[in-house]
Design a protein around this motif. Structure first.
Motif, mmCIF file in Angstrom:
data_model
loop_
_atom_site.group_PDB
_atom_site.id
_atom_site.type_symbol
_atom_site.label_atom_id
_atom_site.label_comp_id
_atom_site.label_asym_id
_atom_site.label_seq_id
_atom_site.Cartn_x
_atom_site.Cartn_y
_atom_site.Cartn_z
ATOM 1 N N SER A 64 0.887 -1.208 0.028
ATOM 2 C CA SER A 64 0.019 -0.182 0.210
ATOM 3 C C SER A 64 0.806 1.199 0.024
ATOM 4 O O SER A 64 1.755 1.174 0.747
ATOM 5 N N TYR A 65 0.542 2.195 -0.973
ATOM 6 C CA TYR A 65 1.435 3.224 -1.050
ATOM 7 C C TYR A 65 0.720 4.407 -1.156
ATOM 8 O O TYR A 65 -0.694 4.639 -1.463
ATOM 9 N N PHE A 66 1.079 5.625 -0.884
ATOM 10 C CA PHE A 66 0.453 7.128 -0.999
ATOM 11 C C PHE A 66 0.942 7.627 -2.162
ATOM 12 O O PHE A 66 2.141 7.796 -2.272
ATOM 13 N N GLY A 91 -3.837 13.259 -0.779
ATOM 14 C CA GLY A 91 -3.583 12.595 -1.784
ATOM 15 C C GLY A 91 -4.697 11.225 -1.873
ATOM 16 O O GLY A 91 -5.437 11.514 -1.270
ATOM 17 N N ALA A 92 -3.984 10.187 -2.381
ATOM 18 C CA ALA A 92 -4.741 8.759 -2.201
ATOM 19 C C ALA A 92 -4.044 7.687 -1.870
ATOM 20 O O ALA A 92 -2.874 7.741 -2.203
ATOM 21 N N LEU A 93 -4.604 6.646 -1.468
ATOM 22 C CA LEU A 93 -3.846 5.521 -1.018
ATOM 23 C C LEU A 93 -4.152 4.505 -2.361
ATOM 24 O O LEU A 93 -5.450 4.219 -2.557
ATOM 25 N N PHE A 94 -3.137 4.005 -2.631
ATOM 26 C CA PHE A 94 -3.151 3.071 -3.616
ATOM 27 C C PHE A 94 -2.505 1.417 -3.304
ATOM 28 O O PHE A 94 -1.761 1.492 -2.414
ATOM 29 N N GLU A 95 -3.146 0.334 -3.734
ATOM 30 C CA GLU A 95 -2.463 -0.930 -3.720
ATOM 31 C C GLU A 95 -2.056 -1.503 -4.674
ATOM 32 O O GLU A 95 -2.440 -1.085 -5.868
ATOM 33 N N ARG A 96 -0.905 -2.247 -4.581
ATOM 34 C CA ARG A 96 -0.293 -2.828 -5.643
ATOM 35 C C ARG A 96 0.447 -4.111 -5.540
ATOM 36 O O ARG A 96 0.962 -4.362 -4.322
ATOM 37 N N ILE A 109 8.185 3.398 -7.351
ATOM 38 C CA ILE A 109 7.607 3.778 -6.093
ATOM 39 C C ILE A 109 8.466 4.314 -5.122
ATOM 40 O O ILE A 109 9.439 3.726 -4.835
ATOM 41 N N SER A 110 8.117 5.488 -4.682
ATOM 42 C CA SER A 110 9.149 6.088 -3.496
ATOM 43 C C SER A 110 9.138 5.292 -2.472
ATOM 44 O O SER A 110 8.062 5.012 -1.841
ATOM 45 N N LEU A 111 10.350 4.995 -1.557
ATOM 46 C CA LEU A 111 10.337 4.230 -0.381
ATOM 47 C C LEU A 111 9.407 5.199 0.706
ATOM 48 O O LEU A 111 8.874 4.273 1.586
ATOM 49 N N ASN A 112 9.413 6.476 0.452
ATOM 50 C CA ASN A 112 9.038 7.135 1.766
ATOM 51 C C ASN A 112 7.389 7.420 1.542
ATOM 52 O O ASN A 112 6.669 7.606 2.497
#
Length: 132
Positions: A83-85, A94-99, A121-124
């Motif tokens: 899950s990333y922002f 912003g929005a949360l996405f799953e991948r 994808i940024s690690l942060n």
């Protein structure tokens, strides 16, 4: 008896100085007028909802770092679910996405994770990670 019966039979008066306006131009006089152009778009933009960036606890951050180390030290490409922002470009939040995908590289110096399909994808921005 109608009070206009004496003039109803007369021809419509025509100006000798000005040509008669075509019907298409006459209709344009009554077109709607938008005094506040772009106002509707701004209202829609303000109404659009965004999520706040999640904050990781110390335990979750430690767990995430351990999993990133395992992925980076693995000899084979591991498949992960995360899950990333993604920050919004127009407003706060912003929005949360799953991948899900196969990780090609974890670069701690640049702070990025590169997948087999070359997406980055940024690690942060990663908030949850599971090795499948």
């Amino acid at each position: 008896m109608n009070i206009y019966s004496d003039i109803i039979i007369l021809p419509h008066p025509q100006s000798r100085r000005h040509r008669q306006m075509p019907a298409s131009e006459r209709a344009a006089q009554f077109a709607p007028f938008a005094a506040l152009t772009g106002f509707g778009e701004q209202i829609c933009e303000q109404a659009r909802l965004t999520d706040r960036r999640p904050v990781l606890s110390d335990e979750d951050a430690f767990d995430l770092n351990e999993k990133l180390m395992i992925i980076s030290q693995s000899k084979k490409r591991l498949r992960v679910s995360l899950s990333y922002f993604v920050p919004d470009r127009a407003k706060r939040g912003g929005a949360l996405f799953e991948r899900q995908g196969e990780v090609r590289l974890v670069d701690f110096v640049s702070g990025i994770m590169i997948f087999s399909d070359r997406s980055v994808i940024s690690l942060n921005d990663i908030f949850a990670l599971a090795i499948l």
